[in-house]
Motif scaffolding. Structure first.
Motif, PDB file in Angstrom:
ATOM      1  N   ASN A 293       0.823  -1.201   0.000  1.00 12.10           N
ATOM      2  CA  ASN A 293       0.000   0.000   0.000  1.00 12.10           C
ATOM      3  C   ASN A 293       0.860   1.254   0.000  1.00 12.10           C
ATOM      4  O   ASN A 293       0.566   2.220  -0.723  1.00 12.10           O
ATOM      5  N   LEU A 294       1.911   1.272   0.810  1.00 12.56           N
ATOM      6  CA  LEU A 294       2.816   2.423   0.835  1.00 12.56           C
ATOM      7  C   LEU A 294       3.531   2.581  -0.501  1.00 12.56           C
ATOM      8  O   LEU A 294       3.727   3.696  -0.989  1.00 12.56           O
ATOM      9  N   ARG A 295       3.896   1.481  -1.120  1.00 13.20           N
ATOM     10  CA  ARG A 295       4.615   1.557  -2.387  1.00 13.20           C
ATOM     11  C   ARG A 295       3.722   2.034  -3.530  1.00 13.20           C
ATOM     12  O   ARG A 295       4.213   2.537  -4.535  1.00 13.20           O
TER      13      ARG A 295
ATOM     14  N   ALA B  32      13.146  -3.566  -4.372  1.00 14.18           N
ATOM     15  CA  ALA B  32      12.511  -4.342  -3.307  1.00 14.18           C
ATOM     16  C   ALA B  32      11.570  -3.490  -2.458  1.00 14.18           C
ATOM     17  O   ALA B  32      10.958  -4.014  -1.521  1.00 14.18           O
ATOM     18  N   GLY B  33      11.458  -2.191  -2.790  1.00  7.94           N
ATOM     19  CA  GLY B  33      10.559  -1.326  -2.038  1.00  7.94           C
ATOM     20  C   GLY B  33      11.189  -0.639  -0.850  1.00  7.94           C
ATOM     21  O   GLY B  33      10.481  -0.080  -0.008  1.00  7.94           O
TER      22      GLY B  33
ATOM     23  N   PHE C 197       6.101  11.722   4.904  1.00  9.07           N
ATOM     24  CA  PHE C 197       5.162  10.625   4.680  1.00  9.07           C
ATOM     25  C   PHE C 197       4.618  10.146   6.035  1.00  9.07           C
ATOM     26  O   PHE C 197       5.078   9.129   6.576  1.00  9.07           O
ATOM     27  N   PRO C 198       3.648  10.861   6.616  1.00  9.14           N
ATOM     28  CA  PRO C 198       3.147  10.495   7.952  1.00  9.14           C
ATOM     29  C   PRO C 198       2.679   9.050   8.035  1.00  9.14           C
ATOM     30  O   PRO C 198       2.784   8.410   9.099  1.00  9.14           O
ATOM     31  N   GLU C 199       2.159   8.529   6.920  1.00  8.51           N
ATOM     32  CA  GLU C 199       1.633   7.165   6.935  1.00  8.51           C
ATOM     33  C   GLU C 199       2.714   6.109   7.117  1.00  8.51           C
ATOM     34  O   GLU C 199       2.421   4.946   7.386  1.00  8.51           O
ATOM     35  N   ILE C 200       3.981   6.531   6.970  1.00  9.22           N
ATOM     36  CA  ILE C 200       5.071   5.559   7.048  1.00  9.22           C
ATOM     37  C   ILE C 200       5.343   5.134   8.490  1.00  9.22           C
ATOM     38  O   ILE C 200       5.916   4.074   8.745  1.00  9.22           O
ATOM     39  N   GLY C 201       4.959   6.001   9.458  1.00 11.94           N
ATOM     40  CA  GLY C 201       5.117   5.669  10.870  1.00 11.94           C
ATOM     41  C   GLY C 201       6.573   5.669  11.310  1.00 11.94           C
ATOM     42  O   GLY C 201       7.431   6.324  10.706  1.00 11.94           O
TER      43      GLY C 201
END
Length: 427
Positions: free
Chosen positions: A268-270, A295-296, A326-330
């Protein structure tokens, strides 16, 4: 590399193995001896050998040990200097010649990768030079104006278009350059070495040059356990130069640069962060860069050295900055960390030197090593083969000259980056 996990980090972890090499032992002969196993040396060796020349390449450490195996992996077109400024610095003939050569240099990199089947994670989706604030937007707008006037395939993206490509609203716009791309830099260096070896280049690693001697019309290049007699010497050691050509390093100010690689991101992040896998860097004075590997993993870097207090300062900054972008990356973890030195000349442009009769080299890539190194290597080969006169080279002949206050500037860059990163994204 050499038991140092912070020298080449992710690139050493994921690159194919290099071709088998050994240290030089005893005496041998060649038409050309190349000193340095980075992009310039390997490209020149490959092109010379394909034309029938006998070539011996001597590398002090390992293939890709210097900047070739440590960099971000952006295949950039041109240099840092604005296109329209080059003729003013180098004159109209050399300025336009260099612009044309380096503007098209990524094409040579990609052609060599395709021709020789080099497995180096090549991505051809371009790069994004991202504007930070109004001043940054003015800079990328001017770069767009100057490159587009020369027919380059560039596009000026607004904030929304930039956000869709990157996955963050942090930038006021960006310059998309479709000439450019990304690759795995150490894998590319090792692939060039494999292609050069198959073409007939004799590669010797762990063979630092300690002296040279002119014997008649030939040069004798000496290492601790052997020597090579040749008509020509190519000096391709650039910022990591030591020994007989240490003046190449001395004319450059070291700018340390580090990278951290995250663990592979989830699917999802990728899909939201760099879904097209462009390479990115911004317009800040202490710039940041990032790109995705196949590999992401997100590879994130900036100015600074990962040693002493710098390790904790820059790692803390990198984690804060990624979370801000990227706040969603945590709270993402880093899988690898590494750094190296960028050699900066006083005008941010490369140099062509003739150190003695038939001893030549390009140097001073200012953080743009992949494409310039590759194309300059071919240029040196063409000159030695008699296909390009000295007057037709892309740079004028200059003598190495040490910049004033070099050591102080290097201390300031390393310390200043720590101060800036300690404060940035914290207050």
């Amino acid at each position: 590399m050499l038991n140092d996990p912070r020298s080449h980090g992710l690139w050493e972890k994921t690159a194919p193995q290099p071709p088998a090499t050994s240290a030089l032992e005893g005496a041998t002969e060649a038409d050309v001896v190349i000193v340095g196993g980075g992009y310039t040396g390997l490209s020149s060796g490959l092109h010379l050998a394909e034309a029938g020349s006998r070539v011996v390449l001597l590398e002090a450490k390992e293939i890709g040990f210097g900047g070739a195996g440590r960099n971000v992996g952006l295949i950039n077109a041109g240099m840092w200097v604005m296109p329209d400024d080059l003729p003013g610095v180098l004159g109209p003939v050399y300025g336009e010649r260099l612009l044309d050569l380096l503007g098209n240099a990524p094409q040579l990199v990609m052609a060599l990768i395709e021709k020789h089947g080099i497995a180096c994670e090549l991505e051809k989706q371009g790069t994004l030079h991202c504007a930070v604030g109004p001043d940054g937007l003015k800079e990328v707008e001017e770069r767009y104006k100057q490159w587009s006037a020369r027919g380059a395939p560039v596009a000026l993206l607004n904030a929304d278009q930039t956000a869709k490509r990157i996955g963050t609203n942090a930038y006021a716009g960006s310059l998309l350059d479709m000439r450019a791309g990304t690759l795995q830099p150490l894998a590319y260096a090792r692939g060039l070495a494999d292609a050069a070896q198959k073409a007939g280049v004799v590669l010797h690693t762990a063979s630092p040059v300690i002296a040279t001697d002119r014997q008649g019309s030939r040069w004798v290049v000496k290492t601790a356990r052997g020597q090579v007699s040749a008509d020509w010497i190519i000096v391709a050691t650039d910022a990591y130069s030591t020994g007989p050509w240490e003046q190449v390093r001395s004319e450059q100010v070291f700018l340390p640069y580090f990278n951290f690689a995250t663990v592979p991101l989830g699917h999802n992040l990728r899909r939201s962060i760099l879904p097209n896998r462009e390479g990115v860097w911004d317009t800040k004075e202490i710039l940041s860069s990032f790109r995705m590997d196949q590999a992401g993993r997100l590879v994130f870097g900036s100015v600074g050295a990962l040693r002493n207090t710098g390790l904790s300062v820059h790692k803390g900054w990198a984690k804060r900055s990624l979370k801000r972008l990227f706040p969603e990356i945590g709270d993402i973890e880093f899988e690898c960390e590494w750094y190296g030195q960028i050699g900066m000349t006083d005008n941010a442009l490369p140099r062509f030197h003739k150190f003695a009769p038939n001893v030549i080299g390009f140097s001073g890539y200012n953080g743009r090593g992949i494409a310039p190194g590759t194309v300059f290597g071919r240029t040196l080969a063409e000159h030695i083969l008699g296909r390009m006169a000295e007057a037709d080279l892309p740079l004028p002949l200059t003598d190495p000259r040490e910049p004033s206050f070099r050591a102080l500037k290097e201390l300031w860059y390393e310390a200043g980056a720590q101060v800036a990163h300690f404060a940035d994204a914290r207050f």
